[in-house]
Design a protein around this motif. Structure first.
Motif, PDB file in Angstrom:
ATOM      1  N   ARG A 239       0.852  -1.189   0.000  1.00 61.26           N
ATOM      2  CA  ARG A 239       0.000   0.000   0.000  1.00 61.26           C
ATOM      3  C   ARG A 239       0.891   1.243   0.000  1.00 61.26           C
ATOM      4  NH1 ARG A 239      -5.154   0.526   1.841  1.00 61.26           N
ATOM      5  NH2 ARG A 239      -4.498   2.172   3.299  1.00 61.26           N
TER       6      ARG A 239
ATOM      7  N   GLU B 202       1.032   5.713  -0.783  1.00 61.56           N
ATOM      8  CA  GLU B 202       0.253   6.945  -0.870  1.00 61.56           C
ATOM      9  C   GLU B 202       0.240   7.451  -2.311  1.00 61.56           C
ATOM     10  OE1 GLU B 202      -0.090  10.951   1.784  1.00 61.56           O
ATOM     11  OE2 GLU B 202       1.880  10.533   0.926  1.00 61.56           O
TER      12      GLU B 202
ATOM     13  N   ALA C 272      -4.950   9.374  -0.985  1.00 64.66           N
ATOM     14  CA  ALA C 272      -5.345   8.128  -0.325  1.00 64.66           C
ATOM     15  C   ALA C 272      -4.180   7.151  -0.378  1.00 64.66           C
ATOM     16  CB  ALA C 272      -6.590   7.530  -0.983  1.00 64.66           C
TER      17      ALA C 272
ATOM     18  N   ALA D 253      -3.283   2.973  -1.338  1.00 70.47           N
ATOM     19  CA  ALA D 253      -3.789   1.768  -1.991  1.00 70.47           C
ATOM     20  C   ALA D 253      -2.625   0.945  -2.488  1.00 70.47           C
ATOM     21  CB  ALA D 253      -4.724   2.109  -3.156  1.00 70.47           C
TER      22      ALA D 253
ATOM     23  N   PRO E 238      -2.043   1.436  -7.007  1.00 72.64           N
ATOM     24  CA  PRO E 238      -3.028   2.476  -7.324  1.00 72.64           C
ATOM     25  C   PRO E 238      -3.190   2.728  -8.815  1.00 72.64           C
ATOM     26  CG  PRO E 238      -1.025   3.446  -6.417  1.00 72.64           C
ATOM     27  CD  PRO E 238      -0.917   1.968  -6.215  1.00 72.64           C
TER      28      PRO E 238
ATOM     29  N   ILE F 196      -6.433   1.927 -10.625  1.00 69.52           N
ATOM     30  CA  ILE F 196      -7.646   2.750 -10.511  1.00 69.52           C
ATOM     31  C   ILE F 196      -8.269   2.901 -11.891  1.00 69.52           C
ATOM     32  CG2 ILE F 196      -8.454   5.124 -10.148  1.00 69.52           C
ATOM     33  CD1 ILE F 196      -6.540   5.291  -7.779  1.00 69.52           C
TER      34      ILE F 196
ATOM     35  N   HIS G  20     -11.351   1.501  -7.342  1.00 62.80           N
ATOM     36  CA  HIS G  20     -10.264   0.557  -7.078  1.00 62.80           C
ATOM     37  C   HIS G  20     -10.892  -0.605  -6.315  1.00 62.80           C
ATOM     38  CE1 HIS G  20      -6.567  -1.273  -5.624  1.00 62.80           C
ATOM     39  NE2 HIS G  20      -5.847  -0.420  -6.325  1.00 62.80           N
TER      40      HIS G  20
ATOM     41  N   ARG H  52      -9.968  -2.561  -4.171  1.00 65.61           N
ATOM     42  CA  ARG H  52      -9.676  -2.730  -2.744  1.00 65.61           C
ATOM     43  C   ARG H  52      -9.989  -1.482  -1.928  1.00 65.61           C
ATOM     44  NH1 ARG H  52      -3.798  -5.520  -3.436  1.00 65.61           N
ATOM     45  NH2 ARG H  52      -4.187  -5.762  -5.649  1.00 65.61           N
ATOM     46  N   ALA H  53     -10.636  -0.527  -2.545  1.00 64.69           N
ATOM     47  CA  ALA H  53     -11.070   0.661  -1.807  1.00 64.69           C
ATOM     48  C   ALA H  53     -12.374   0.351  -1.061  1.00 64.69           C
ATOM     49  CB  ALA H  53     -11.276   1.828  -2.761  1.00 64.69           C
ATOM     50  N   ARG H  54     -12.739   1.241  -0.160  1.00 61.06           N
ATOM     51  CA  ARG H  54     -13.983   1.042   0.598  1.00 61.06           C
ATOM     52  C   ARG H  54     -15.197   1.539  -0.161  1.00 61.06           C
ATOM     53  NH1 ARG H  54     -12.266   2.920   6.789  1.00 61.06           N
ATOM     54  NH2 ARG H  54     -10.677   1.282   7.106  1.00 61.06           N
TER      55      ARG H  54
END
Length: 495
Positions: free
Chosen positions: A443, A445, A462, A464, A467, A470, A483, A485-487
């Motif tokens: 992960r 930034e 954010a 991830a 990233p 995305i 993404h 694995r994002a919320r």
């Protein structure tokens, strides 16, 4: 037309009238309305018109004036909104507009964010929506028998699709008619793309996606949460489809390592079928393949062993060819898209293992032409970035002016507009360099950045893993970032 008292048979479906109230009784395809969809969802999905009463009264989208008092009805803001074809928002195959290169990270959407000068990386997004069930999704926004655009999340690996219900703000699964299912697709994530075409008098959108059973033609019916599917070609897709010569072409795996190209009309009819035999002593290795690009008279798929190409001839026919890479040259398929020069040449970034340098190889013609690069420049089509500096200078030439510093930051261009000078990019930092950063599974930034001639603004920050996976898409006047694995899926309003 009004078929009988209390019923209206219209292009949008069969509507039942009770007093002043209208309710959709059956879809335009004659199917029952799904019990999972509320009347408010129906109104938004079908682009229903409305009056100024409280509570608001909805009417079939074909109604422009109130049947009771003759007053003009309100038209939803999403009416006639431009659609989105994943992954980079090309226009529909038979949409009106200028002919542009397809398959690059370029979209005709202007990409202008609202209130751009007041945005910051720390600010919250303007909107958000929940993720579909676990998967790796691509997103369509298109009219599918309605005047408003429907948002569809599609998982190529599973062949599953979910429709977004805007009033209920939730995802609901589509079911195939007659137990028919879209077959799975095993193409690499970076090699997947789709096409859509308008079909029929209602100009509904049909979706074309690659599968293990050939090219799938999908016709969604959002109000019933069903779809029809037709698989064309009966062989695994070797690459993704691309519109070329007024048809949708896709390479399929044929017997003994051969590649078969088929061309399909918007109605699903097979209108082209060309077999490419493997050249003597050469193997066409498509185990790793990039996105196709079509422009002018050619369409090309770069793959591990070379370039698959179809070209329109003077007599109107189409000829397939295969060109191996020059000696010691290997394509880099993860580093953005091919580069389109102002004169219409297409170039692919590669790595020369003999010289240990990045090179760009011209791919719109079979004769090898190579340009050496001093640094790796990530490209989205006609724009590339030298570290963090946006430029239209060919990526093998050094720009005259550069504001590079000792910073470890660099920008990955995710999407550029073909109708403005806007690029949406991903800004990262890596002490190990760009290529090594792409190997990381940790992960990290990142910031999403808006870059045009007047602004260079970070509008989201954010963390991830990977990233660069995305996916941006546009729906309902909003730029969304997904993404897996994002919320949440977050969105920013467009101007």
């Amino acid at each position: 037309m009004k078929e009988k008292d209390g019923e209206w048979l219209l292009p949008s479906g069969l509507w039942a009238q009770t007093g002043e109230a209208f309710a959709l009784a059956a879809t335009a395809r004659g199917r029952a309305v799904s019990g999972q969809i509320s009347s408010a969802d129906i109104a938004e999905l079908l682009g229903a018109t409305f009056d100024d009463s409280t509570p608001r009264q909805f009417y079939p989208p074909e109604f422009t004036h109130s049947p009771s008092n003759g007053k003009p009805l309100g038209i939803p803001s999403s009416h006639g909104a431009p659609g989105w074809i994943p992954p980079f928002g090309n226009a529909s195959v038979n949409a009106d507009g200028p002919s542009e290169a397809r398959g690059l990270r370029r979209t005709p959407h202007p990409l202008a964010l609202r209130d751009i000068k007041s945005r910051s990386a720390e600010a919250d997004a303007d909107d958000s929506m929940e993720l579909p069930p676990p998967g790796e999704y691509q997103f369509f926004s298109a009219p599918v028998g309605e005047s408003a655009a429907t948002l569809i999340a599609f998982d190529p690996l599973k062949g599953s699709a979910f429709g977004w219900l805007p009033a209920s703000r939730t995802w609901r699964p589509f079911e195939g008619v007659g137990n028919a299912l879209v077959d799975e697709c095993l193409l690499p994530y970076h090699a997947w793309r789709a096409e859509t075409a308008k079909y029929g008098e209602a100009a509904e959108s049909v979706l074309f996606v690659p599968t293990q059973s050939g090219l799938a033609r999908i016709t969604p019916d959002i109000a019933s949460l069903t779809y029809d599917v037709q698989h064309i070609g009966d062989a695994p897709a070797a690459g993704a489809p691309v519109a070329f010569d007024n048809r949708i072409w896709i390479p399929l795996q044929a017997a003994k390592g051969s590649i078969r190209f088929i061309g399909v009309d918007s109605d699903g009819g097979l209108s082209g079928d060309e077999l490419l035999d493997s050249p003597d002593g050469l193997t066409i290795d498509v185990s790793d393949i990039g996105l196709p690009v079509s422009y002018g008279r050619i369409a090309v798929w770069v793959c591990k062993s070379g370039q698959l190409r179809i070209q329109k001839q003077n007599d109107g026919g189409v000829t397939p060819t295969f060109t191996p890479w020059p000696a010691n040259v290997r394509p880099c398929l993860d580093f953005g898209s091919p580069y389109l020069t102002s004169s219409g040449e297409l170039w692919q970034v590669c790595f020369n293992t003999a010289t240990d340098r990045y090179v760009w190889v011209r791919i719109d013609r079979p004769h090898a032409e190579i340009s050496e690069a001093t640094t790796l420049r990530l490209c989205s089509g006609m724009v590339n970035f030298r570290i963090t500096s946006k430029t239209r200078t060919p990526p093998w030439e050094e720009p005259e002016h550069s504001n590079d510093t000792a910073s470890n930051d660099f920008v990955i261009p995710l999407l550029e507009s073909s109708t403005s000078d806007t690029v949406i990019g991903l800004r990262l930092s890596s002490e190990a360099g760009i290529a090594k950063a792409f190997e990381s599974k940790e992960r990290i930034e990142y910031t999403l950045c808006f870059d045009d001639s007047d602004n260079d603004v970070a509008f989201s920050r954010a963390f991830a893993a990977e990233p660069w996976r995305i996916r941006l898409f546009i729906h309902d006047g909003t730029l969304w970032a997904y993404h897996s694995r994002a919320r949440r899926i977050e969105g920013w309003k467009l101007a």
